[in-house]
Write a protein that holds these residues in place. Structure first.
Motif, PDB file in Angstrom:
ATOM      1  N   UNK A   1       0.807  -1.215   0.000  1.00  0.00           N
ATOM      2  CA  UNK A   1       0.000   0.000   0.000  1.00  0.00           C
ATOM      3  C   UNK A   1       0.842   1.267   0.000  1.00  0.00           C
ATOM      4  N   UNK A   2       2.092   1.154   0.425  1.00  0.00           N
ATOM      5  CA  UNK A   2       2.930   2.337   0.624  1.00  0.00           C
ATOM      6  C   UNK A   2       4.299   2.121  -0.017  1.00  0.00           C
ATOM      7  N   UNK A   3       4.887   3.199  -0.517  1.00  0.00           N
ATOM      8  CA  UNK A   3       6.245   3.166  -1.057  1.00  0.00           C
ATOM      9  C   UNK A   3       7.140   4.021  -0.175  1.00  0.00           C
ATOM     10  N   UNK A   4       8.214   3.418   0.310  1.00  0.00           N
ATOM     11  CA  UNK A   4       9.108   4.171   1.189  1.00  0.00           C
ATOM     12  C   UNK A   4      10.016   5.074   0.366  1.00  0.00           C
ATOM     13  N   UNK A   5      10.086   6.354   0.756  1.00  0.00           N
ATOM     14  CA  UNK A   5      10.928   7.322   0.064  1.00  0.00           C
ATOM     15  C   UNK A   5      12.229   7.552   0.810  1.00  0.00           C
ATOM     16  N   UNK A   6      12.175   7.525   2.118  1.00  0.00           N
ATOM     17  CA  UNK A   6      13.352   7.843   2.909  1.00  0.00           C
ATOM     18  C   UNK A   6      14.157   6.617   3.275  1.00  0.00           C
ATOM     19  N   UNK A   7      15.360   6.847   3.744  1.00  0.00           N
ATOM     20  CA  UNK A   7      16.209   5.807   4.317  1.00  0.00           C
ATOM     21  C   UNK A   7      16.539   6.214   5.735  1.00  0.00           C
TER      22      UNK A   7
ATOM     23  N   UNK B   1      17.599   7.634   9.087  1.00  0.00           N
ATOM     24  CA  UNK B   1      16.517   7.445  10.063  1.00  0.00           C
ATOM     25  C   UNK B   1      15.161   8.015   9.631  1.00  0.00           C
ATOM     26  N   UNK B   2      15.010   8.346   8.348  1.00  0.00           N
ATOM     27  CA  UNK B   2      13.760   8.946   7.878  1.00  0.00           C
ATOM     28  C   UNK B   2      12.844   7.853   7.330  1.00  0.00           C
ATOM     29  N   UNK B   3      11.660   7.695   7.916  1.00  0.00           N
ATOM     30  CA  UNK B   3      10.669   6.725   7.440  1.00  0.00           C
ATOM     31  C   UNK B   3       9.506   7.481   6.809  1.00  0.00           C
ATOM     32  N   UNK B   4       9.734   7.969   5.594  1.00  0.00           N
ATOM     33  CA  UNK B   4       8.719   8.724   4.868  1.00  0.00           C
ATOM     34  C   UNK B   4       8.124   7.811   3.799  1.00  0.00           C
ATOM     35  N   UNK B   5       6.804   7.687   3.795  1.00  0.00           N
ATOM     36  CA  UNK B   5       6.102   6.801   2.880  1.00  0.00           C
ATOM     37  C   UNK B   5       5.138   7.587   1.994  1.00  0.00           C
ATOM     38  N   UNK B   6       4.990   7.110   0.755  1.00  0.00           N
ATOM     39  CA  UNK B   6       4.014   7.685  -0.173  1.00  0.00           C
ATOM     40  C   UNK B   6       2.917   6.673  -0.423  1.00  0.00           C
ATOM     41  N   UNK B   7       1.684   7.136  -0.385  1.00  0.00           N
ATOM     42  CA  UNK B   7       0.540   6.261  -0.638  1.00  0.00           C
ATOM     43  C   UNK B   7       0.530   5.846  -2.093  1.00  0.00           C
ATOM     44  N   UNK B   8       0.467   4.546  -2.326  1.00  0.00           N
ATOM     45  CA  UNK B   8       0.416   4.042  -3.700  1.00  0.00           C
ATOM     46  C   UNK B   8      -0.891   4.459  -4.373  1.00  0.00           C
ATOM     47  N   UNK B   9      -0.810   4.831  -5.611  1.00  0.00           N
ATOM     48  CA  UNK B   9      -2.020   5.269  -6.320  1.00  0.00           C
ATOM     49  C   UNK B   9      -2.833   4.073  -6.767  1.00  0.00           C
TER      50      UNK B   9
END
Length: 451
Positions: free
Chosen positions: A435-441, A443-451
């Motif tokens: 459901x989510x794609x991780x953008x960060x590495x 210590x950043x856990x930033x996720x983008x919602x899959x379209x």
């Protein structure tokens, strides 16, 4: 001229300020902590100093000719302990379960003796002021008054505090007869010897058992729920914990142990303004956004440090956009004081200096940053009106919800975000890859919602 939204924020702050002033007069010192549990629908507690750990277990070894309330003996990592069913001991109703059904156990240590006691459910650790404990009275419980230390009310619930030392004291005329005289000698010795010879089929099974106990204790003591969201960190931390404890006393006995176990879980700059290193990592991870207004929800904002940090970073990243952050928390005192936070200039990383103004009592964020954030009292588990969000920031918040709440909240996130909206979770929290794609590495856990 203030906007209607700013006026609303000020009114809420003023109201909360009066309320908190009244509450401050009632501040008490917590000098007694108890582990709370239920028996036959009523709330009970025992002094946390008598609780070695909590556990779930089944298939106790039967002891013939023993007292009815003795469910058997149990091998607690090589230590053979008697298991007493408090429901039967106190003549309370108990649900019939199969032999394989797990029972909730409090493991009590009283001087040199360890006992397991079965209860209906284990709730949490409650801290109170000992002076608020009232003397026992027969109307407060269904058990003999001589076993009650006292009663206390906390947050609308009445707790009956048991005197476990009295229950298990070694006076011959009063102690529970765990095993009858005809069976207490040779049979118990034989059972103990037999159980001590039992070996676990592999070390991995033993480790799994230890880890499960720790997971259960973390939830009981700190409401930290181990799920797919954080299981990788919990298991890696367990291996570190084994080294720290040298494979001895792995179990978490109290809140202090649980906090030590969780010490490496939290994201960088938790409870403070983000330092320049972490801020730059966030800044470099944020993608381009087409919107002229960047809308963010920050549940669990606490005192507001990360809300201010994010507002400044978003101003730098999206220079021409209007920034709007709804910052909420269920800690009324923290969230009501956040709008008026004041700093010493030396304590603020230099990257924030351009957003500060000097006031009578120190430095605070300028009006542009303050206008970008609306602080309000709200529990993230409850319904909220947010829609079409560009971003949700919930660092280290989800793990402290129950597994059911975690699933509901993450689903709520996906419904409230725009297509390809962003979620910033804790350093050691992971969202589902389908459901989510991780953008960060790290210590950043930033996720983008899959379209």
């Amino acid at each position: 001229m203030q906007t209607q939204e700013q006026n609303l924020q000020q009114e809420v702050h003023d109201e909360n300020g009066h309320r908190e002033t009244a509450r401050a007069e009632k501040v008490t010192i917590v000098d007694f902590k108890m582990v709370t549990f239920s028996l036959a629908g009523k709330d009970y507690g025992v002094d946390i100093m008598n609780v070695k750990e909590i556990a779930k277990a089944s298939k106790f070894t039967y002891v013939p000719n023993a007292a009815p309330f003795l469910r058997g003996v149990y091998n607690l990592r090589g230590e053979i302990i008697p298991v007493i069913d408090f429901r039967i001991f106190f003549h309370l109703p108990a649900e019939r379960k199969s032999e394989d059904a797990l029972e909730n156990l409090l493991i009590l240590r009283l001087e040199d003796h360890v006992y397991g006691v079965i209860v209906d459910s284990i709730d949490k650790v409650v801290g109170i002021q000992s002076s608020t404990i009232q003397p026992p009275h027969p109307i407060f419980g269904d058990i003999n008054i001589k076993y009650i230390h006292g009663v206390v009310e906390n947050q609308g619930r009445l707790y009956i505090i048991l005197d476990v030392n009295r229950i298990f004291e070694q006076k011959e005329e009063e102690k529970p007869r765990l095993i009858s005289e005809t069976a207490s000698g040779t049979f118990f010795a034989a059972q103990t010897a037999a159980l001590q010879k039992e070996t676990v089929s592999s070390s991995s099974k033993a480790s799994a058992s230890e880890l499960e106990f720790i997971k259960e204790t973390l939830f009981a003591l700190k409401h930290f729920a181990t799920t797919a969201l954080n299981a990788t960190w919990v298991e890696e931390r367990f291996e570190e914990w084994r080294q720290i404890r040298n494979n001895k006393e792995l179990q978490l006995k109290n809140i202090e142990d649980a906090e030590e176990y969780l010490a490496t879980f939290y994201s960088p700059c938790n409870g403070s303004l983000w330092d320049e290193t972490y801020a730059e990592q966030i800044l470099s991870t944020l993608p381009d956004l087409p919107s002229k207004t960047v809308t963010v929800w920050n549940p669990g904002c606490g005192k507001g440090y990360e809300s201010y940090s994010l507002a400044c970073i978003l101003k730098r990243r999206y220079k021409d956009a209007r920034i709007k952050i709804w910052a909420s928390d269920n800690d009324l005192l923290a969230v009501s004081s956040a709008p008026n936070m004041v700093f010493e200039i030396e304590a603020v990383p230099s990257m924030y200096h351009e957003y500060l103004v000097k006031g009578r009592y120190g430095y605070s964020f300028n009006q542009e940053i303050k206008d970008a954030i609306l602080f309000e009292y709200h529990d993230m588990k409850n319904v909220n009106p947010f829609t079409d969000l560009d971003m949700i920031m919930a660092r280290d918040v989800l793990s402290f919800q129950s597994p059911e709440e975690q699933a509901k909240i993450v689903n709520d996130f996906s419904e409230k975000l725009k297509t390809k909206g962003l979620v910033l979770v804790g350093q050691h929290e992971m969202l589902a890859e389908d459901e989510w794609t991780r953008l960060g590495t790290d210590p950043v856990s930033l996720y983008m919602l899959n379209s």
